[in-house]
Structure formats: C-alpha cells, structure tokens
Design an enzyme around this catalytic site. Structure first.
Site, short mmCIF file in Angstrom:
data_model
loop_
_atom_site.label_atom_id
_atom_site.label_comp_id
_atom_site.label_asym_id
_atom_site.label_seq_id
_atom_site.Cartn_x
_atom_site.Cartn_y
_atom_site.Cartn_z
N GLY A 12 0.80 -1.21 0.00
CA GLY A 12 0.00 0.00 0.00
C GLY A 12 0.84 1.26 0.00
O GLY A 12 2.04 1.23 -0.25
N HIS A 19 4.45 1.70 -8.05
CA HIS A 19 3.38 0.69 -8.05
C HIS A 19 2.51 0.84 -9.30
O HIS A 19 2.10 -0.16 -9.90
CB HIS A 19 2.49 0.86 -6.81
CG HIS A 19 3.20 0.68 -5.51
ND1 HIS A 19 3.55 1.74 -4.71
CD2 HIS A 19 3.62 -0.43 -4.86
CE1 HIS A 19 4.15 1.29 -3.62
NE2 HIS A 19 4.22 -0.03 -3.68
N GLN A 30 14.82 -8.87 -3.37
CA GLN A 30 13.51 -9.51 -3.28
C GLN A 30 13.16 -10.22 -4.60
O GLN A 30 12.68 -11.35 -4.60
CB GLN A 30 12.45 -8.46 -2.94
CG GLN A 30 11.03 -8.97 -2.95
CD GLN A 30 10.06 -7.92 -2.40
OE1 GLN A 30 9.92 -7.76 -1.21
NE2 GLN A 30 9.41 -7.19 -3.29
N SER A 66 7.61 4.14 -0.63
CA SER A 66 6.60 4.60 0.34
C SER A 66 7.27 5.23 1.54
O SER A 66 6.70 6.09 2.19
CB SER A 66 5.73 3.42 0.79
OG SER A 66 5.16 2.78 -0.33
#
Lengths: 301, 301
Positions: A37, A43, A159, A192
């Site tokens: 989020g 994103h 990742q 973020s």
C-alpha cells in the site's frame, strides 16, 4: 473494481472473472501485483505492466507484519487506503485484495518458506528474518490468488532474486515480471518510506542515485575497474553527505548475489552485476540499486 | 494410464484431462497420491479413496533424497517400478508422475518449506531435516500437479499433521485426506520398509501393534490412567521383545503433537491423543501409531 477482504471472496471473484474473460481458444490470465500500500508511481508502473500482459489484474495491499523486525517500522509504516483505492481504480485494476492481519494470520504461522544463500547478503544480512517473511507471505498470496504472472519492482532487487529462486525451486507455475525502478526527476527512487524524510534528509538522499550513476559511468569508461574500486567510489561519494549512515554499499553478481572479491575486474565477468545501497538518513533507511551488464573482454595472455 | 517423467508433460496432461472430464456445471477435480513407490496395500487404499472422491487420479512415485539423513536408507530404499505401475493400473490411476532426481532438483534447492513446533517431537526429533524435506517436496508436487485433494496414510501421522499445518498456514487450496493404517492380518502395519526385515525381526515387530492395542484397551477400561502410565506400559510391552530398540514410545495431543505431562489424566482431556512408536529391529526402524478420542469426564470436586 472490486475491493475484497476475505480469502473466500477473492478466490470466488478470480474464478468467476477467469470464466467470464476466457475464450474458447484462450484461457484468461491473472496478473498479481503484491504491495504494502501507500501506492506511488512505482506501483502504478507495475499495474500498467500487469494491465498490458494479463487479462485480469489483481493487486494486494497488505503490510505484512512477519517481514518486519522487532525494531523496524511495522507500526508506523504509512497507510492511506482511500488514496490507494483511487490510484488502483485509475490504473484499471479489477480486484483489490485488502486483508487484515487476522485474515492472513488467523493464528501465528508455524510454516515458513526460506531461501538460503541469496538472503545471506545485503538486506538479508541487515534484516534477519525479513526475506523469510517476504517469501512466506508471497507464497500465501500466490496460493490465494493463483496468478499466472506476478509483478515486482526492481528497487527491491534482492527480493526479485529471492522470489525468482523460490518460484523455480518450488515449481510454482508463475512468471515473475520485474519492472524498472521509477525515480523522481531529481533521481530519488520512489519508495513509500520517502514520506518519512525531512526536507534536508530528502535533499541529502539524492546521494544514493548520484553515487550509483557515477559508479556506472566510471565502470563504463574504465574497463579495468575492480569491485574494490567500485565499493570505494560508492562509499566516498555517499560520504559527501554529512548525515548519510551506510548500512551497505556493495557490488555483487546478479541474480546470484555473490559478493565479488575486491580484485575482481568487472569487465572480465560475464553476466550482470548489481550495485546496491542501503543508507540511513536520520531514522529512515533507504535502498537503491543499479543492475548492469558486464561484457567479457578477451584476455590477452 | 499415462506414465510421465517431465513436469511439462504432467502439467499438460492434467490440464487436458481436466478439460475432458469437466461438465458445464462441474469442474473435474484432481486427486494426488504422493508416494515413494514400492507400493503396497496401504498405497492401494489411498488410490481407491482418490478414485472415490476425485475425477482424475494422479500418483507420484519419487524417492525424495532431501528427506533422508546422511546415514539413512536413501540409496537402498526398495524400488520396483514395474510392479508399482501394474498396481497403479489395477487401481484405475490416470497418471503416474515418475520423475528423476534431476527433474525434481535440476540444481540443489535453495528454498525450503519448514513447519515449526509440530516437527520438534517424534520423527522430527530423531530425523533432523526430515520434515523440511517432506514439506518442501510435497509443496513442489502440489505446484506441479495442482490437485484439489491429496491423500496421505495415517501411519505417518506426524507427516499428516505437518502437511495439514502447512496447507493451512500457506493457504494452499487443497484438501488433505488422511487414510487409515492398513495392517497385515497379524497386526503389522504395512510399510515399504517391512521388506528389510528378517523372519525373526518380522515376528518380533508384532510387538508394535500389540503394545498399542494393549494400551488402547487399558485406557478405555481405566479412566484414571495417566500419560506416564501409558508410556510405561508401552515401554514394558515393547521390552518383551529381545531385539527391539526403542527410538520413542510417546503419547501426545493430536494433531497439535504436544507431549503430555506425565501426570496428565487422559480422560480429563478433550480431543484426540496419539500413541506413537518408533522402534528398531536390527537395522530397520519401524513406526506405528494409534489415534484415539479421549472423552472429558465431569470432575467431582
């Protein structure tokens, strides 16, 4: 766009959309963009890529507690559900999966998915247990949504390497699609966590992209450069910021993530290398990286 | 019945059978029976159960190296492909997946699936890494075959508990169906490893089922029996065999697999308990168990 909170609902909706959008000679595909989020243009680029290659686009928004260490920022991680949903809607997302912690972990998980070796370095070394938390939650999301493609940002390069290894090792029938880092005009990689930065820290943080750009230029123009020289250059450049505290400034093979010996001459390598940084500005830890091809040069003996 | 060796083939064949056998209002289901081959009547009972509740029955035959310890019997584990295929054919299996080690592990896996706590006791304690190997290979098989149901024998009761926990924790959309232990007429639980036993060892091994039967009868007739008394009874009875060497003789809650304190009065428990044995006869380690309901009795105070 549907916003769903339970696992049963999401399974049902994905199934029904798959049926609706399949043709006789084409089974509709599902693309998943897993996020925590507080969505930004990075994103959005993943959602656009998903929209481009998948028939059904699902995003998940879930701040996953088990990938945060005890002294990390799980509690204060930024959240803004309404803005996130507006952005997803604008990007043509079909389904948003927005579970609570109780939905994802009705009881503490006894099961963990771990990827060895690739997680020994970089953020894996600095954040013990982080990647176990990531691979475990990503496995759960994959099993819930059953996507054909899953989209990850290259800013979290380790990742991407870990998830790819996991997918290969566990025979998950999913294509992992990494997407390029999105940057502000001045070079700062979108994150973020940038919202944590004071104005001063925000200015100083530009040293990340600047040092990586500089190192890339140096490597391109100096074929004899060694891994040790790259590290020194990165550290020297980051050192020009008075507040930057280096966690790591590394160069490794990619996607194997093997630390290159100091005297490795880059242009004698075949394949890709990654220069990866994790640096704290005040309480905020930022990461950035550049992946580049090294060309094998013929050795005159 | 098709016998397939590659992952691409098995995926293709499962997909095509699913299509063939689906009706407008019913999507064909897939049942998977994962085995290590050297099939016996226990495996046959799993296949029959699968035939009963799944539209498509797949069995895998794979002796999984990563669930064997360095001093265990991976190399000499019994194999008989032709007999296995004949048995599978007879039981109406649709697809046999028969991969080599290279197909399952083209390079050593860096990824492992681990289930904590449930693996601390019994075979998990005696065979370090065993259950990580099991949960990892079962995850791989699940991702390759994508079954709706998977069938496991209750003889490996801890395995059933571990797999169920993994499926729950990782949100795998698969129903785990445990099937009862199948025994010879004289009580010996069927196991591929029974083939290792000499005639004398085979006779002595009957002490396993005998001691479990005796303990079950005692618990049923004596409501005040404690966990400690059950353990003593099991050990005493197994001790009547001159060659039996006990690895464990335990009583635990099921499926949580929490070791019961010595003074726990069984009939005051709600739920199920498992009495589980691992005993060596010569070089051969055999396991057996009984799972039974304990009824809470009203306490008179």
């Amino acid at each position: 766009m549907k916003v769903l909170h339970s696992i049963a609902e999401i399974r049902q909706e994905v199934k029904s959309l798959r049926k609706q959008r399949s043709l006789d000679n084409h089974e509709a595909t599902v693309g998943l963009v897993p996020t925590m989020g507080f969505l930004h243009e990075g994103h959005a680029s993943l959602m656009r890529k998903a929209r481009e290659i998948s028939d059904i686009v699902v995003i998940s928004i879930f701040v996953n507690p088990i990938q945060f260490g005890p002294n990390e920022d799980f509690e204060r991680y930024p959240r803004d559900e309404q803005r996130d949903l507006a952005l997803a809607e604008k990007e043509g997302v079909d389904i948003v999966f927005l579970p609570t912690v109780d939905v994802m972990y009705p009881s503490p998980t006894k099961t963990h998915v771990s990827v060895a070796e690739l997680t020994d370095t970089l953020c894996g070394a600095s954040r013990p247990g982080h990647f176990d938390g990531v691979s475990t939650v990503v496995t759960k999301l994959f099993n819930i949504v059953k996507p054909d493609h899953a989209f990850f940002g290259a800013k979290d390069a380790q990742q991407v390497a870990v998830i790819r290894q996991m997918v290969d090792d566990l025979n998950m029938d999913i294509e992992i699609v990494p997407c390029p880092i999105i940057r502000e005009e001045d070079g700062l990689a979108l994150s973020s966590r940038n919202v944590y930065l004071s104005e001063e820290e925000r200015t100083q943080a530009l040293v990340l992209s600047r040092s990586l750009r500089l190192a890339r230029e140096e490597i391109s123009s100096n074929p004899q450069m060694t891994a040790g020289q790259v590290r020194a250059l990165l550290r020297r450049e980051i050192g020009t910021s008075s507040i930057a505290v280096i966690d790591y400034a590394e160069i490794l093979s990619f996607p194997q993530l093997e630390v290159l010996a100091e005297d490795t001459v880059l242009q004698q390598l075949n394949g890709e290398v990654i220069m990866a940084l994790a640096v704290k500005f005040g309480p905020t830890r930022l990461i950035d990286n550049v992946i580049m091809e090294t060309k094998g040069v013929s050795l005159h003996v």
